[in-house]
Design a protein around this motif. Structure first.
Motif, PDB file in Angstrom:
ATOM      1  N   LEU A  68      37.715  39.467  40.972  1.00  0.00           N
ATOM      2  CA  LEU A  68      38.742  40.225  41.688  1.00  0.00           C
ATOM      3  C   LEU A  68      40.131  39.988  41.097  1.00  0.00           C
ATOM      4  O   LEU A  68      41.127  39.965  41.813  1.00  0.00           O
ATOM      5  CB  LEU A  68      38.740  39.840  43.176  1.00  0.00           C
ATOM      6  N   ASP A  69      40.211  39.836  39.789  1.00  0.00           N
ATOM      7  CA  ASP A  69      41.508  39.615  39.153  1.00  0.00           C
ATOM      8  C   ASP A  69      42.396  40.856  39.298  1.00  0.00           C
ATOM      9  O   ASP A  69      42.024  41.953  38.858  1.00  0.00           O
ATOM     10  CB  ASP A  69      41.320  39.298  37.669  1.00  0.00           C
ATOM     11  N   THR A  71      42.890  42.713  41.594  1.00  0.00           N
ATOM     12  CA  THR A  71      42.290  43.802  42.367  1.00  0.00           C
ATOM     13  C   THR A  71      43.175  44.134  43.563  1.00  0.00           C
ATOM     14  O   THR A  71      43.629  43.238  44.278  1.00  0.00           O
ATOM     15  CB  THR A  71      40.886  43.408  42.858  1.00  0.00           C
ATOM     16  N   GLY A  88      39.177  35.090  41.067  1.00  0.00           N
ATOM     17  CA  GLY A  88      40.213  36.033  40.682  1.00  0.00           C
ATOM     18  C   GLY A  88      41.598  35.433  40.750  1.00  0.00           C
ATOM     19  O   GLY A  88      41.843  34.473  41.480  1.00  0.00           O
ATOM     20  N   THR A  91      44.804  38.481  43.281  1.00  0.00           N
ATOM     21  CA  THR A  91      44.146  39.450  44.166  1.00  0.00           C
ATOM     22  C   THR A  91      45.086  39.843  45.305  1.00  0.00           C
ATOM     23  O   THR A  91      45.660  38.985  45.962  1.00  0.00           O
ATOM     24  CB  THR A  91      42.851  38.858  44.751  1.00  0.00           C
ATOM     25  N   LEU A 108      40.149  31.083  43.536  1.00  0.00           N
ATOM     26  CA  LEU A 108      41.202  32.088  43.560  1.00  0.00           C
ATOM     27  C   LEU A 108      42.552  31.459  43.249  1.00  0.00           C
ATOM     28  O   LEU A 108      42.807  30.293  43.587  1.00  0.00           O
ATOM     29  CB  LEU A 108      41.260  32.763  44.933  1.00  0.00           C
ATOM     30  N   VAL A 111      46.441  34.434  45.390  1.00  0.00           N
ATOM     31  CA  VAL A 111      45.936  35.522  46.230  1.00  0.00           C
ATOM     32  C   VAL A 111      46.960  35.853  47.313  1.00  0.00           C
ATOM     33  O   VAL A 111      47.542  34.968  47.933  1.00  0.00           O
ATOM     34  CB  VAL A 111      44.571  35.159  46.856  1.00  0.00           C
TER      35      VAL A 111
END
Length: 225
Positions: A68-69, A71, A88, A91, A108, A111
């Motif tokens: 989910l980089d 995203t 990710g 995110t 993560l 985020v």
């Protein structure tokens, strides 16, 4: 709901999610869609880096080992879902809703969950660096056996939140509001800012000793040998 402790130490325990996923259909591939509707799907090792799923709804879904980089999931909704091994950087989950969700072994960084609403959520295992939860609302949330590096709870509201066997490094509680927040189970607790907002939280005697220098500085006490 469980109340832990006695007397002044009593704190209401968080209600944990009870996620029971139905038989899932494999995700057919393709990019996420803004305002997409995903129901009863399994996303396995999908690469959503740089994609736009803003406003999407994930209901009774499992996301396993997905990337989910960067995203964009602004204002997305995750309901009755399990996210396992997601990874990710950057995110965007700002103003997202997570309700009855299990987030397991996430990796993560940076985020964005500012303005988000988390209710009956368990975050177990993994490591999250620079978690932005500014002005978010957390109710019945459990952080368990995870590492949080410089999490930002600035202006957030936390109610019935538990930290169990977690490492908390450089926490920012500036202007946060805490109610029935149980920090006693944290393996380590380091508060960088906002120690004055700990009213409404319960800590252990050993944690009080560790926080003594920060508390003394907050009220202007000079300690000299």
């Amino acid at each position: 709901m469980v109340s832990r402790g006695t007397g002044a130490g009593r704190v209401k325990g968080a209600r944990r999610p009870e996620v029971r996923l139905p038989p899932l259909e494999p995700y057919g591939g393709g990019e996420l869609e803004p305002d997409g509707d995903y129901d009863g799907l399994e996303f396995l090792e999908a690469d959503f880096a740089g994609q736009d799923g803003a406003g999407a709804r994930f209901m009774d879904c499992a996301l396993r080992s997905c990337a989910l980089d960067e995203t964009r999931l602004h204002h997305a909704r995750f309901l009755d879902s399990v996210l396992t091994g997601i990874r990710g950087v950057g995110t965007d989950l700002a103003e997202a809703t997570l309700r009855d969700v299990e987030l397991i072994d996430a990796r993560l960084g940076g985020v964005q969950l500012h303005g988000a609403a988390l209710e009956r959520v368990v975050i177990r295992g993994g490591k999250i660096d620079y978690l932005n939860l500014r002005t978010a609302v957390l109710k019945d949330v459990v952080f368990e056996s995870c590492v949080l590096v410089e999490p930002d709870f600035g202006g957030a509201r936390l109610e019935r939140v538990e930290f169990v066997d977690c490492a908390l490094k450089g926490v920012d509680l500036t202007a946060a509001t805490l109610k029935d927040v149980d920090l006693r189970g944290a393996a380590s607790l380091e508060i960088a800012r906002g120690v004055d907002r700990l009213a409404g939280a319960v800590i252990s005697p050993s944690q009080l000793l560790d926080l003594a220098p920060v508390l003394a500085a907050e009220v202007g006490i000079r300690v000299e040998g």
